[in-house]
Motif scaffolding. Structure first.
Motif, PDB file in Angstrom:
ATOM      1  N   MET A 193       1.142  -1.307   0.509  1.00 45.53           N
ATOM      2  CA  MET A 193       0.046   0.177  -0.080  1.00 45.53           C
ATOM      3  C   MET A 193       0.740   1.206   0.287  1.00 45.53           C
ATOM      4  SD  MET A 193      -3.548   0.737   2.753  1.00 45.53           S
ATOM      5  CE  MET A 193      -2.539   1.576   3.647  1.00 45.53           C
ATOM      6  N   GLU A 194       0.120   2.457  -0.644  1.00 46.10           N
ATOM      7  CA  GLU A 194       0.966   3.158  -1.303  1.00 46.10           C
ATOM      8  C   GLU A 194       1.024   3.980   0.750  1.00 46.10           C
ATOM      9  OE1 GLU A 194       0.713   7.631  -3.542  1.00 46.10           O
ATOM     10  OE2 GLU A 194      -0.976   6.227  -3.084  1.00 46.10           O
ATOM     11  N   ASP A 195       1.923   4.322   0.837  1.00 48.44           N
ATOM     12  CA  ASP A 195       2.180   5.643   1.827  1.00 48.44           C
ATOM     13  C   ASP A 195       1.448   7.043   2.184  1.00 48.44           C
ATOM     14  OD1 ASP A 195       4.664   7.049   3.406  1.00 48.44           O
ATOM     15  OD2 ASP A 195       4.120   5.803   4.716  1.00 48.44           O
ATOM     16  N   LYS A 196       1.239   6.843   3.688  1.00 49.69           N
ATOM     17  CA  LYS A 196       0.951   8.387   3.487  1.00 49.69           C
ATOM     18  C   LYS A 196       1.464   9.706   2.817  1.00 49.69           C
ATOM     19  CE  LYS A 196      -2.908  11.454   5.932  1.00 49.69           C
ATOM     20  NZ  LYS A 196      -3.285  11.857   7.376  1.00 49.69           N
ATOM     21  N   THR A 197       2.688   9.617   3.739  1.00 55.23           N
ATOM     22  CA  THR A 197       3.846  10.789   2.299  1.00 55.23           C
ATOM     23  C   THR A 197       3.454  10.461   1.138  1.00 55.23           C
ATOM     24  OG1 THR A 197       4.804  10.739   4.712  1.00 55.23           O
ATOM     25  CG2 THR A 197       5.854  11.744   2.769  1.00 55.23           C
ATOM     26  N   ASP A 198       3.302   9.495  -0.032  1.00 57.24           N
ATOM     27  CA  ASP A 198       3.960   9.581  -1.099  1.00 57.24           C
ATOM     28  C   ASP A 198       2.606  10.063  -1.532  1.00 57.24           C
ATOM     29  OD1 ASP A 198       6.284   8.518  -1.452  1.00 57.24           O
ATOM     30  OD2 ASP A 198       5.344   6.569  -0.806  1.00 57.24           O
ATOM     31  N   LYS A 199       1.718   9.759  -0.746  1.00 58.30           N
ATOM     32  CA  LYS A 199      -0.199  10.188  -1.737  1.00 58.30           C
ATOM     33  C   LYS A 199      -0.203  11.663  -1.558  1.00 58.30           C
ATOM     34  CE  LYS A 199      -2.841   5.865   0.226  1.00 58.30           C
ATOM     35  NZ  LYS A 199      -3.709   5.268   1.245  1.00 58.30           N
ATOM     36  N   ILE A 200       0.387  11.649  -0.580  1.00 57.62           N
ATOM     37  CA  ILE A 200       0.564  13.113   0.124  1.00 57.62           C
ATOM     38  C   ILE A 200       1.548  14.009  -1.069  1.00 57.62           C
ATOM     39  CG2 ILE A 200       0.818  15.788   2.430  1.00 57.62           C
ATOM     40  CD1 ILE A 200       0.021  13.968   3.947  1.00 57.62           C
ATOM     41  N   ILE A 201       2.342  13.997  -0.995  1.00 62.17           N
ATOM     42  CA  ILE A 201       3.578  14.262  -2.106  1.00 62.17           C
ATOM     43  C   ILE A 201       2.402  14.485  -3.755  1.00 62.17           C
ATOM     44  CG2 ILE A 201       5.629  13.721  -3.573  1.00 62.17           C
ATOM     45  CD1 ILE A 201       6.528  12.609  -0.221  1.00 62.17           C
ATOM     46  N   SER A 202       2.160  12.736  -4.032  1.00 60.15           N
ATOM     47  CA  SER A 202       1.689  12.881  -5.737  1.00 60.15           C
ATOM     48  C   SER A 202       0.367  13.656  -5.264  1.00 60.15           C
ATOM     49  CB  SER A 202       0.736  11.971  -5.762  1.00 60.15           C
ATOM     50  OG  SER A 202       0.273  10.901  -4.971  1.00 60.15           O
ATOM     51  N   PHE A 203      -0.696  13.681  -4.308  1.00 57.19           N
ATOM     52  CA  PHE A 203      -1.957  14.952  -4.044  1.00 57.19           C
ATOM     53  C   PHE A 203      -1.490  16.105  -4.688  1.00 57.19           C
ATOM     54  CE2 PHE A 203      -4.229  17.982  -1.342  1.00 57.19           C
ATOM     55  CZ  PHE A 203      -5.149  17.284  -2.173  1.00 57.19           C
ATOM     56  N   ALA A 204      -0.274  16.642  -3.308  1.00 62.44           N
ATOM     57  CA  ALA A 204       0.334  18.362  -3.818  1.00 62.44           C
ATOM     58  C   ALA A 204       0.615  18.522  -4.977  1.00 62.44           C
ATOM     59  CB  ALA A 204       1.229  18.718  -2.483  1.00 62.44           C
ATOM     60  N   LYS A 205       1.332  17.709  -5.768  1.00 65.13           N
ATOM     61  CA  LYS A 205       1.177  17.859  -7.235  1.00 65.13           C
ATOM     62  C   LYS A 205       0.428  17.910  -7.793  1.00 65.13           C
ATOM     63  CE  LYS A 205       4.342  17.307 -10.950  1.00 65.13           C
ATOM     64  NZ  LYS A 205       4.414  16.191 -11.426  1.00 65.13           N
ATOM     65  N   ARG A 206      -0.298  16.697  -8.197  1.00 60.37           N
ATOM     66  CA  ARG A 206      -1.538  16.469  -8.566  1.00 60.37           C
ATOM     67  C   ARG A 206      -2.830  17.831  -8.563  1.00 60.37           C
ATOM     68  NH1 ARG A 206      -5.770  13.449  -7.295  1.00 60.37           N
ATOM     69  NH2 ARG A 206      -4.706  12.563  -5.805  1.00 60.37           N
ATOM     70  N   ARG A 207      -2.831  18.459  -7.543  1.00 54.22           N
ATOM     71  CA  ARG A 207      -3.978  19.507  -7.070  1.00 54.22           C
ATOM     72  C   ARG A 207      -3.371  21.039  -6.750  1.00 54.22           C
ATOM     73  NH1 ARG A 207      -9.451  18.440  -7.331  1.00 54.22           N
ATOM     74  NH2 ARG A 207      -8.776  20.058  -8.256  1.00 54.22           N
ATOM     75  N   GLY A 208      -1.606  20.929  -7.522  1.00 55.34           N
ATOM     76  CA  GLY A 208      -1.497  22.446  -7.532  1.00 55.34           C
ATOM     77  C   GLY A 208      -0.702  22.701  -6.500  1.00 55.34           C
ATOM     78  N   PHE A 209      -0.850  21.899  -5.631  1.00 57.57           N
ATOM     79  CA  PHE A 209       0.126  22.668  -4.155  1.00 57.57           C
ATOM     80  C   PHE A 209       1.464  22.308  -4.036  1.00 57.57           C
ATOM     81  CE2 PHE A 209      -4.535  21.205  -2.820  1.00 57.57           C
ATOM     82  CZ  PHE A 209      -4.504  22.554  -1.512  1.00 57.57           C
ATOM     83  N   ILE A 210       2.086  21.631  -4.543  1.00 53.60           N
ATOM     84  CA  ILE A 210       4.054  22.160  -4.370  1.00 53.60           C
ATOM     85  C   ILE A 210       4.309  20.995  -5.733  1.00 53.60           C
ATOM     86  CG2 ILE A 210       5.710  21.543  -3.261  1.00 53.60           C
ATOM     87  CD1 ILE A 210       3.773  21.174  -0.797  1.00 53.60           C
ATOM     88  N   PHE A 211       4.701  21.908  -6.697  1.00 53.30           N
ATOM     89  CA  PHE A 211       5.722  21.049  -7.900  1.00 53.30           C
ATOM     90  C   PHE A 211       7.462  21.042  -7.614  1.00 53.30           C
ATOM     91  CE2 PHE A 211       2.140  24.022  -9.944  1.00 53.30           C
ATOM     92  CZ  PHE A 211       1.297  22.964  -9.927  1.00 53.30           C
ATOM     93  N   PRO A 212       7.454  19.913  -7.727  1.00 52.17           N
ATOM     94  CA  PRO A 212       9.311  20.005  -7.582  1.00 52.17           C
ATOM     95  C   PRO A 212       9.661  21.040  -8.484  1.00 52.17           C
ATOM     96  CG  PRO A 212       8.713  18.010  -8.801  1.00 52.17           C
ATOM     97  CD  PRO A 212       7.586  18.677  -8.413  1.00 52.17           C
ATOM     98  N   SER A 213      11.515  22.230  -7.141  1.00 54.46           N
ATOM     99  CA  SER A 213      11.175  22.912  -8.629  1.00 54.46           C
ATOM    100  C   SER A 213      12.549  22.556  -9.753  1.00 54.46           C
ATOM    101  CB  SER A 213      11.939  23.696  -7.873  1.00 54.46           C
ATOM    102  OG  SER A 213      13.359  24.816  -8.591  1.00 54.46           O
ATOM    103  N   SER A 214      12.152  23.190 -10.512  1.00 55.33           N
ATOM    104  CA  SER A 214      13.115  22.894 -12.384  1.00 55.33           C
ATOM    105  C   SER A 214      12.302  21.816 -12.621  1.00 55.33           C
ATOM    106  CB  SER A 214      14.180  23.355 -11.655  1.00 55.33           C
ATOM    107  OG  SER A 214      14.748  24.099 -10.857  1.00 55.33           O
TER     108      SER A 214
END
Ligand code: GAP
Length: 439
Positions: free
Chosen positions: A1-22
């Motif tokens: 099962m995907e770890d909660k942190t991984d879920k939050i990282i992908s959620f944050a990117k998918r919904r326009g909260f946080i993108f990796p720089s460059s």
């Protein structure tokens, strides 16, 4: 099962909260960009902190000092000496480098190779001022915002006619050449701090330390953080930062363990006395009542904007197995609700025309949107079924969804749906602003 942190990282990117720089160049060095919703959330956190620490408190003044300052400041503060350095070890096989205090065994965690003896590694980010890149042009990006506060102590004291005890608060970027940045935005090389320095009589330092610890714990609770996931832990003497006499970490229980989000420090007279010595400017305080001079002690509250944002996001991120709306469409899926506190939610209101091909409904929806956007962070969304739009809005934590339908054209009322209760009420358009404000 995907770890909660991984879920939050992908959620944050998918919904326009946080993108990796460059990102298009493969990302860069533990730096991150805050997208359209991330910047709103960040601004709301900063606003909540600024209101609490300056507006709601007597005797705390704001400041915005520069990032680049005289390198003499970092000599005086102890950051350029061994004080602000981590112990670094290198693997003799793969040459990866690690912070010694993060290693569980005395072996390379990547390849099992033998490690070198630890070396001190200074965390200050070096840069050059002016066209010549020589020794004389070297300066540093600030590693903590509070040094800008200490060197302005006298300016604020005099211009504000301040009397001890008083505080100076500042929000701004800080930079550290972290050896092992990790856990998404938990440990970055460029981050933002919200710091308040409380200058007091040394005899009152313990009392104010306890006061500020309580105040800061309560701030997180008032913004909805689960109290079971918040604690304060005193730092053992041998682990204190070079400037601290006493420290407490406010910690949040992330999916990867209890971690510091804020530090409360008794810095004693370390900063003011050292800056006095190095600058030859007397930064002591003259007490009119006793006619005596002394260096005030500093009680510091220091929180990372990004780190607290990570805690707020993690705490609010809720998944409902099988869907909360129980429609056939959602039955098998997992629905996400971002239960952010109302003052932090990046979107407060969404206006939804029931259908997008009926000009009268669209016109009325746009009129309602124009009225509401003046008062609240409002978005307009006309794509997809209403159920699907509700789910998208729950995912980003929008507080209210307002649907304009055929009845609205007849009776000037709209349906208001509440994110948390999913309850729906019919409200007159002319009463909408007050209705939302009251809620
Ligand atoms: N002026 C005191 C000071 O800077 P600190 O404990 O080193 O104390 C305070 O940092 C807060 O700044 C931390 O609790 C954390 O929230 C944030 N912070 C520090 N280093 C960070 C990093 N590399 N990435 C993100 N946040 C960081």
């Amino acid at each position: 099962m995907e770890d909660k942190t991984d879920k939050i990282i992908s959620f944050a990117k998918r919904r326009g909260f946080i993108f990796p720089s460059s990102e298009i160049y493969g990302g860069f060095s533990s730096c991150y960009d805050f997208g359209p919703l991330g910047v709103e959330l960040k601004n709301n956190i900063k606003k909540a902190w600024w209101n609490e620490m300056t507006k709601m408190k007597d005797n705390i003044f704001g400041l915005d000092s520069s990032i680049l300052m005289s390198p003499k400041i970092w000599q005086a503060s102890g950051h350029l000496t061994a004080g602000f350095a981590d112990e670094l070890v290198e693997c003799k096989e793969c040459h990866h480098r690690f912070r010694k205090d993060f290693l569980e065994k005395n072996k390379c965690p990547d390849c099992g190779g033998e490690l070198t003896d630890p070396k001190k590694f200074n965390l200050m980010m070096k840069t050059f001022i002016g066209p010549l890149e020589d020794e004389a042009a070297i300066t540093y990006l600030r590693a903590e915002t509070c040094q800008g506060i200490y060197v302005n102590f006298k300016n604020v004291l005099q211009t504000m006619r301040a009397k001890i005890p008083f505080g100076i608060a500042q929000i701004g970027k800080a930079f550290r050449n972290e050896i092992t940045p990790k856990n998404f935005i938990y440990r970055m090389r460029e981050f933002e701090q919200m710091e308040m320095q409380w200058f007091c009589n040394p005899k009152d330092a313990d009392k104010f330390f306890d006061f500020w610890k309580k105040e800061r714990m309560n701030w997180y609770l008032s913004l909805g953080i689960d109290e079971k996931k918040l604690r304060a832990t005193e730092t053992p003497k041998e682990e204190l930062a070079h400037y601290a006499r006493k420290a407490v970490d406010i910690e949040y229980k992330f999916p990867f363990g209890w971690k510091e989000i804020e530090g409360i420090h008794n810095r004693g007279d370390w900063d003011l006395s050292n800056h006095s010595k190095h600058s030859s400017e007397d930064l002591s305080y003259h007490d009119d009542e006793t006619d005596k001079k002394y260096y005030p002690y500093v009680i510091e509250t220091s929180v990372g904007v990004d780190r607290s944002l990570f805690a707020f996001l993690t705490d609010a991120f809720t998944e409902v197995e099988g869907g909360r709306t129980k429609t056939t469409e959602s039955k098998k899926s997992v629905e996400t609700v971002l239960k952010l506190h109302k003052s932090l939610a990046p979107v407060k209101v969404a206006v939804l025309p029931l259908v997008k091909n009926k000009p009268k409904i669209v016109d009325l929806a746009k009129k309602v949107y124009d009225q509401l956007k003046v008062e609240f962070a409002t978005i307009y969304d006309e794509t997809g079924s209403i159920g699907r739009r509700y789910r998208r809005l729950d995912e980003i934590g929008a507080l209210f969804a307002i649907t304009i339908d055929f009845d609205s054209l007849e009776d000037n009322t709209v349906t208001v749906r509440d994110r948390d209760t999913m309850g729906q009420e019919r409200v007159e358009i002319k009463k909408l602003i007050n209705y939302i404000k009251e809620k």
